[in-house]
Scaffold this active site. Structure first.
Site, PDB file in Angstrom:
ATOM      1  CB  CYS A 161       1.594  -0.323  -4.546  1.00  0.00           C
ATOM      2  SG  CYS A 161       1.691   0.136  -2.808  1.00  0.00           S
ATOM      3  CE1 TYR A 208       0.595   1.557   4.333  1.00  0.00           C
ATOM      4  CE2 TYR A 208       0.694  -0.845   4.531  1.00  0.00           C
ATOM      5  CZ  TYR A 208       0.949   0.420   5.048  1.00  0.00           C
ATOM      6  OH  TYR A 208       1.558   0.557   6.279  1.00  0.00           O
ATOM      7  CB  CYS A 209       2.040   3.724  -1.669  1.00  0.00           C
ATOM      8  SG  CYS A 209       1.415   3.341  -3.310  1.00  0.00           S
ATOM      9  CB  THR A 210       0.008   8.380  -0.994  1.00  0.00           C
ATOM     10  OG1 THR A 210       1.076   8.502  -0.055  1.00  0.00           O
ATOM     11  CG2 THR A 210      -0.980   9.521  -0.772  1.00  0.00           C
ATOM     12  CB  ILE A 265      -3.497   5.247   1.993  1.00  0.00           C
ATOM     13  CG1 ILE A 265      -2.358   4.246   2.225  1.00  0.00           C
ATOM     14  CG2 ILE A 265      -4.069   5.702   3.326  1.00  0.00           C
ATOM     15  CD1 ILE A 265      -1.096   4.896   2.773  1.00  0.00           C
TER      16      ILE A 265
END
Length: 302
Positions: A191, A184-186, A213
């Protein structure tokens, strides 16, 4: 004043002439009065933009007219009107600086060799079915996880995205290669590359959260597996998904609860300090602690 918004997006698709796309995007944004940051490479486009809601809607419609950009997932959030001081549109070898421009392959449908996309509800379904076997794997710089992360997530020891390949190849995470790993990332773009890096190095079951996210938080707020605040690479610095956001960060100086980052007093250094309201007023807590040869802040992240 018209309602202000911020959009975060990326799209992976082959671009034969990145410079031509750069000129088109700059002209489009200037015409609409939009500010922010856009990166373009042979693999696609990555942007974070702010401005009037009506202008951003026009930007989205016109950008989607480009072949390969029709399926771009634009994530919307509230803006202030001052989120970006200027417009920057640049061509780079990579949309995210992993230091491996040939790590991924793309076609008109996106990344070919990445992890499987899961919508937020599918993430929760996977955890419900597989329980503690599911591993959340943070695809951001380690400092971002100080104020918000998925519960019990693995947070790699990385300062920038360029550290990920060495970190993955270190053997620290070999015990996860047979487990279901949710990266996961912003907004999801990091990703796309990280999941491909992991798949290419023997991780057998790799997922990524569709929309990152931002999309998960907008769906479940603080009622499921995410906790804390989200760091953003613009003047907002952090956003919360509800009024019940848990403060998990600790002041670098006194360990009091906080979610607020502050820039180093040296304008050439982008070191960030996590400080409470009391400690932020002490100049020594913002003093530069190292040379400025390396920055936590990457130019554009999603």
């Amino acid at each position: 004043m018209e309602l202000q918004k911020v959009i975060l997006y990326y799209g992976f698709a082959p671009i034969a002439d990145p410079d031509a796309v750069r000129l088109w995007q700059r002209h489009l944004c200037e015409t609409l009065g939009i500010k922010g940051r856009i990166l373009i490479s042979k693999h696609g486009i990555n942007g974070t933009l702010g401005g009037d809601m009506s202008a951003l809607k026009k930007y989205v419609r016109q950008t989607k007219e480009y072949p390969g950009f029709k399926k771009i997932d634009f994530k919307w959030s509230d803006g202030t009107g001052n989120d970006f001081p200027r417009l920057r549109v640049r061509v780079r070898d990579e949309l995210v600086a992993f230091g491996a421009p040939d790590e991924i392959e793309v076609d008109i449908n996106g990344v070919i060799n990445g992890g499987k996309h899961l919508k937020p509800y599918e993430v929760d379904k996977l955890v419900a079915e597989r329980g503690s076997d599911v591993v959340f794997f943070d695809g951001r710089n380690a400092f971002e996880a100080k104020i918000g992360k998925f519960k019990d997530a693995v947070v790699p020891d990385v300062v920038t995205s360029r550290d990920f390949i060495k970190e993955i190849e270190s053997g620290k995470y070999d015990d996860l290669k047979d487990k279901p790993v949710v990266t996961y990332c912003t907004g999801g773009i990091r990703c796309e590359i990280l999941s491909a890096v992991m798949v290419n190095r023997g991780f057998k079951e790799v997922y990524q959260i569709d929309g990152g996210i931002v999309r998960y938080g907008n769906k479940f707020a603080d009622s499921s597996h995410w906790e804390g605040s989200l760091y953003t690479f613009d003047d907002r610095m952090t956003i919360d998904f509800s009024d019940e956001t848990k403060v998990i960060g600790k002041c670098d100086s006194c360990q009091a609860p906080t979610k607020n980052f502050y820039n180093c007093s040296n304008p050439q250094c982008h070191e960030l300090f996590l400080l409470c309201d009391s400690c932020k007023n002490d100049d020594k807590n913002l003093a530069c602690v190292h040379d400025v040869s390396r920055s936590h802040k990457e130019e554009l992240i999603g």
